[in-house]
Design an enzyme around this catalytic site. Structure first.
Site, PDB file in Angstrom:
ATOM      1  N   HIS A 101       0.701  -1.193  -0.054  1.00 55.45           N
ATOM      2  CA  HIS A 101       0.033  -0.038  -0.040  1.00 55.45           C
ATOM      3  C   HIS A 101       0.798   1.154   0.007  1.00 55.45           C
ATOM      4  O   HIS A 101       2.205   1.150  -0.087  1.00 55.45           O
ATOM      5  CB  HIS A 101      -0.882   0.109   1.149  1.00 55.45           C
ATOM      6  CG  HIS A 101      -0.478  -0.004   2.545  1.00 55.45           C
ATOM      7  ND1 HIS A 101       0.336   1.096   2.849  1.00 55.45           N
ATOM      8  CD2 HIS A 101      -0.501  -1.230   3.613  1.00 55.45           C
ATOM      9  CE1 HIS A 101       0.775   0.444   4.146  1.00 55.45           C
ATOM     10  NE2 HIS A 101       0.211  -0.403   4.482  1.00 55.45           N
ATOM     11  N   HIS A 116       3.909   1.663   2.322  1.00 57.08           N
ATOM     12  CA  HIS A 116       5.082   1.100   1.882  1.00 57.08           C
ATOM     13  C   HIS A 116       5.729   1.985   0.795  1.00 57.08           C
ATOM     14  O   HIS A 116       7.269   2.205   0.843  1.00 57.08           O
ATOM     15  CB  HIS A 116       4.857  -0.224   1.520  1.00 57.08           C
ATOM     16  CG  HIS A 116       4.023  -1.208   2.327  1.00 57.08           C
ATOM     17  ND1 HIS A 116       2.777  -1.775   1.828  1.00 57.08           N
ATOM     18  CD2 HIS A 116       4.249  -1.425   3.538  1.00 57.08           C
ATOM     19  CE1 HIS A 116       2.417  -2.293   3.073  1.00 57.08           C
ATOM     20  NE2 HIS A 116       3.468  -2.531   3.943  1.00 57.08           N
ATOM     21  N   CYS A 118       0.248 -10.108  19.774  1.00 59.05           N
ATOM     22  CA  CYS A 118      -0.357  -9.721  18.774  1.00 59.05           C
ATOM     23  C   CYS A 118       0.003  -9.965  17.480  1.00 59.05           C
ATOM     24  O   CYS A 118       1.209  -9.520  17.059  1.00 59.05           O
ATOM     25  CB  CYS A 118      -0.298  -8.063  18.754  1.00 59.05           C
ATOM     26  SG  CYS A 118      -1.280  -7.356  17.216  1.00 59.05           S
ATOM     27  N   CYS A 130       1.274  -7.071  14.864  1.00 55.74           N
ATOM     28  CA  CYS A 130       2.394  -6.680  15.208  1.00 55.74           C
ATOM     29  C   CYS A 130       3.469  -7.609  15.073  1.00 55.74           C
ATOM     30  O   CYS A 130       4.944  -7.202  15.016  1.00 55.74           O
ATOM     31  CB  CYS A 130       2.340  -5.769  16.407  1.00 55.74           C
ATOM     32  SG  CYS A 130       1.569  -4.461  16.639  1.00 55.74           S
ATOM     33  N   CYS A 141      -4.783  -4.237  20.811  1.00 58.82           N
ATOM     34  CA  CYS A 141      -3.703  -3.494  20.262  1.00 58.82           C
ATOM     35  C   CYS A 141      -3.817  -2.166  19.487  1.00 58.82           C
ATOM     36  O   CYS A 141      -4.967  -2.162  18.811  1.00 58.82           O
ATOM     37  CB  CYS A 141      -2.927  -4.506  19.327  1.00 58.82           C
ATOM     38  SG  CYS A 141      -1.667  -3.601  18.417  1.00 58.82           S
ATOM     39  N   HIS A 193      -3.513  -2.074  15.628  1.00 59.63           N
ATOM     40  CA  HIS A 193      -4.215  -3.105  14.843  1.00 59.63           C
ATOM     41  C   HIS A 193      -5.803  -3.230  15.217  1.00 59.63           C
ATOM     42  O   HIS A 193      -6.327  -3.947  14.606  1.00 59.63           O
ATOM     43  CB  HIS A 193      -3.663  -4.339  14.558  1.00 59.63           C
ATOM     44  CG  HIS A 193      -2.167  -4.288  13.861  1.00 59.63           C
ATOM     45  ND1 HIS A 193      -1.226  -4.158  14.734  1.00 59.63           N
ATOM     46  CD2 HIS A 193      -1.855  -4.460  12.471  1.00 59.63           C
ATOM     47  CE1 HIS A 193      -0.142  -4.205  13.869  1.00 59.63           C
ATOM     48  NE2 HIS A 193      -0.718  -4.297  12.537  1.00 59.63           N
ATOM     49  N   LYS A 250      -3.690   5.724  10.589  1.00 62.99           N
ATOM     50  CA  LYS A 250      -2.714   5.043   9.845  1.00 62.99           C
ATOM     51  C   LYS A 250      -3.160   4.338   8.869  1.00 62.99           C
ATOM     52  O   LYS A 250      -4.043   3.447   9.121  1.00 62.99           O
ATOM     53  CB  LYS A 250      -1.528   4.117  10.992  1.00 62.99           C
ATOM     54  CG  LYS A 250      -0.450   3.500  10.313  1.00 62.99           C
ATOM     55  CD  LYS A 250      -0.011   2.335  11.267  1.00 62.99           C
ATOM     56  CE  LYS A 250       0.991   1.577  10.446  1.00 62.99           C
ATOM     57  NZ  LYS A 250       1.544   0.457  11.320  1.00 62.99           N
ATOM     58  N   LYS A 284      -3.668  -2.289   6.153  1.00 57.85           N
ATOM     59  CA  LYS A 284      -4.490  -3.221   5.601  1.00 57.85           C
ATOM     60  C   LYS A 284      -5.554  -3.671   6.568  1.00 57.85           C
ATOM     61  O   LYS A 284      -6.904  -3.614   6.367  1.00 57.85           O
ATOM     62  CB  LYS A 284      -3.964  -4.451   5.269  1.00 57.85           C
ATOM     63  CG  LYS A 284      -4.653  -5.549   4.212  1.00 57.85           C
ATOM     64  CD  LYS A 284      -4.966  -5.024   2.903  1.00 57.85           C
ATOM     65  CE  LYS A 284      -5.755  -6.121   2.093  1.00 57.85           C
ATOM     66  NZ  LYS A 284      -6.095  -5.541   0.905  1.00 57.85           N
TER      67      LYS A 284
END
Length: 510
Positions: A18, A21, A128, A131, A145, A148, A297, A300
């Site tokens: 995405h 990156h 998690c 992570c 978390c 996420h 953030k 995905k």
């Protein structure tokens, strides 16, 4: 001049890339390209992290073995740097045999160092998968978390541990003796505070999970994914070039580029592991913030991803690279809209830079039949604008000020546009007595554009080449050419084609 080795994080392949990156990868490429312009022996590494629990789970959901899954999806990740014009020297996969072999040797070095840094114990706690990290209750928000937005799993198993606690004093001394070891400074303070708060030993293996690198002295367990992943920065140097070990050439002259969510692994765990294995710690680590879409953030798991290759298909690689460097102050969190790609494309790339090239080449073709006379003068207002640019940009990029360095170049672009209006070449062309003045103005504008093209080459390499070609100038990008008066005489300059032609957005799906 010391070599310059730069790394991106290696990215999980549980899904396709995405824009987040792309953001980190483009930034790394700008820094690496710039150092090459300055003549430094530079090596840029990027790649993928394949030995994660979440990768194994996605593979299982698709009815594939983990290896078959990663072999199938890795090309989407290879195409990311390629399509973005990234000049990486190697693309590492953690399933490479060379990497796996080195990880086992690295851990064996720690185990054999005579300090009992690796021992076996039982771990029980929260994990998690997003992570790929263990969590304490204090790190959770409403039991989830915060990165996420998922509840961690309870894991209890007998693992091999690394005695991180034994390296607390050494790490504190490192941070105190090298204040620029981690940048920006507030990130160094964050890492140092974590260290000073007391370090806990951490598990370096997982039991009952076949996907991963076997622990060399206990093949029933695999190496914990983060231990495996961090070692890639060293392992890649042992097999990136056939029959050549590059460690002595590039280590420890390495700068790690990473997002703030993986600060602890890189800024605490990694230097401790290196010390335990007998290696020098990195030269520097730079921790950047997040690109935020809808104030969240890009992730995905959060469902707010943008495929960077879709943007490349629409606008081209250079406008996407420009947007990545320009949209958010590098190092900070910042809101970035995809609509901003179009805005930057039209307003800054199209109007500020593209129109400047079109106007200058058109005036040369019209008023001087495409010929440029060599008439630089030391009292030129453009010379004063260009003189400090090279040092200013280099200083900013040495400090990872990706956005500030680009803004410094853009100050010159805007100044050149103002110079066009102030000097009014179209008026000078009407008076034969002012022919020499017209020659000086046209020279200054071409020379300014040439300097801008060289200074921008790390950011927008294709655009840089097109500008130099349109001006009939050599493609030499050496940094000492970011200076006034280096433009060569040329004939046959024609009005340049638009650098950034109009782009029509695709119609929304019915």
């Amino acid at each position: 001049m010391e070599p310059y080795y730069l790394t991106t994080p290696i990215y999980y392949v549980n899904s396709t890339p995405h824009i987040g990156h792309a953001y980190t990868t483009v930034a790394a490429d700008v820094f690496a390209r710039h150092q090459r312009q300055r003549g430094r022996d530079t090596f840029l590494l990027t790649g993928v992290d394949e030995h994660a629990s979440k990768v194994a789970r996605v593979a299982d959901e698709q009815g594939l073995t983990p290896q078959a899954y990663v072999d199938g999806i890795v090309e989407a990740w290879r195409s990311l740097p390629a399509r973005l014009g990234v000049s990486n020297d190697f693309f590492i996969r953690t399933s490479d045999d060379g990497h796996k072999r080195f990880v086992q040797e690295f851990l064996q070095r720690i185990r054999d160092n005579g300090r009992d840094d690796i021992y076996q114990d039982v771990y029980a706690g929260l994990y998690c998968v997003g992570c790929e990290a263990f969590k304490t209750e204090e790190e959770l928000v409403d039991g989830k978390c915060p990165e996420h937005d998922i509840e961690p799993e309870w894991i209890e198993e007998r693992n091999w541990f690394f005695r991180l606690s034994a390296y607390q004093d050494a790490l504190l001394e490192l941070y105190d003796s090298r204040p620029d070891f981690v940048l920006p400074g507030f990130r160094a303070n964050e890492a140092r505070s974590f260290i000073a708060g007391g370090l806990q030993d951490f598990s370096i293996s997982r039991a009952g999970q076949p996907w991963g690198i076997p622990v060399p002295w206990d093949p029933e367990q695999v190496v914990y994914v983060w231990t495996d992943a961090l070692v890639n920065y060293l392992s890649a140097l042992t097999y990136a070039r056939p029959d050549e070990d590059l460690i002595s050439r590039y280590w420890p002259a390495v700068r790690h580029l990473l997002g703030k969510d993986i600060l602890r692994f890189h800024c605490v765990y990694w230097p401790a592991m290196l010390l335990a294995a007998g290696y020098s710690v990195p030269e520097q680590l730079f921790v950047h913030g997040y690109l935020l879409l809808d104030d969240r953030k890009i992730s995905k798991s959060r469902g707010n991803v943008v495929d960077p290759l879709d943007l490349v298909d629409l606008y081209g690689a250079d406008p996407v690279r420009f947007w990545c460097a320009r949209s958010v102050s590098f190092g900070q969190d910042g809101a970035a809209s995809i609509e901003g790609v179009r805005e930057r494309y039209e307003r800054e790339l199209g109007n500020d830079l593209g129109n400047l090239l079109s106007r200058v080449t058109a005036m040369l073709a019209r008023y001087r039949d495409g010929s440029l006379n060599l008439v630089p003068v030391q009292d030129s207002p453009v010379a004063a604008i260009l003189e400090p640019l090279g040092d200013d940009v280099a200083t900013r990029l040495d400090g990872f000020d990706l956005t500030g360095a680009l803004e410094r170049v853009w100050e010159v672009v805007r100044a050149l546009n103002r110079h066009v209006e102030a000097s009014a070449p179209w008026q000078l062309a009407k008076d034969a007595a002012r022919a020499a003045e017209l020659d000086r103005v046209l020279y200054d504008l071409v020379d300014g554009l040439r300097v801008v093209a060289v200074a921008l080459a790390a950011y927008v390499p294709e655009t840089s080449s097109r500008i130099l070609e349109a001006l009939g100038q050599p493609g030499d990008l050496a940094w000492d050419r970011v200076a006034y008066g280096r433009t060569e005489a040329v004939e046959g300059i024609e009005p340049a084609a638009p650098l950034f032609p109009r782009v029509d957005e695709p119609a929304p799906a019915a």
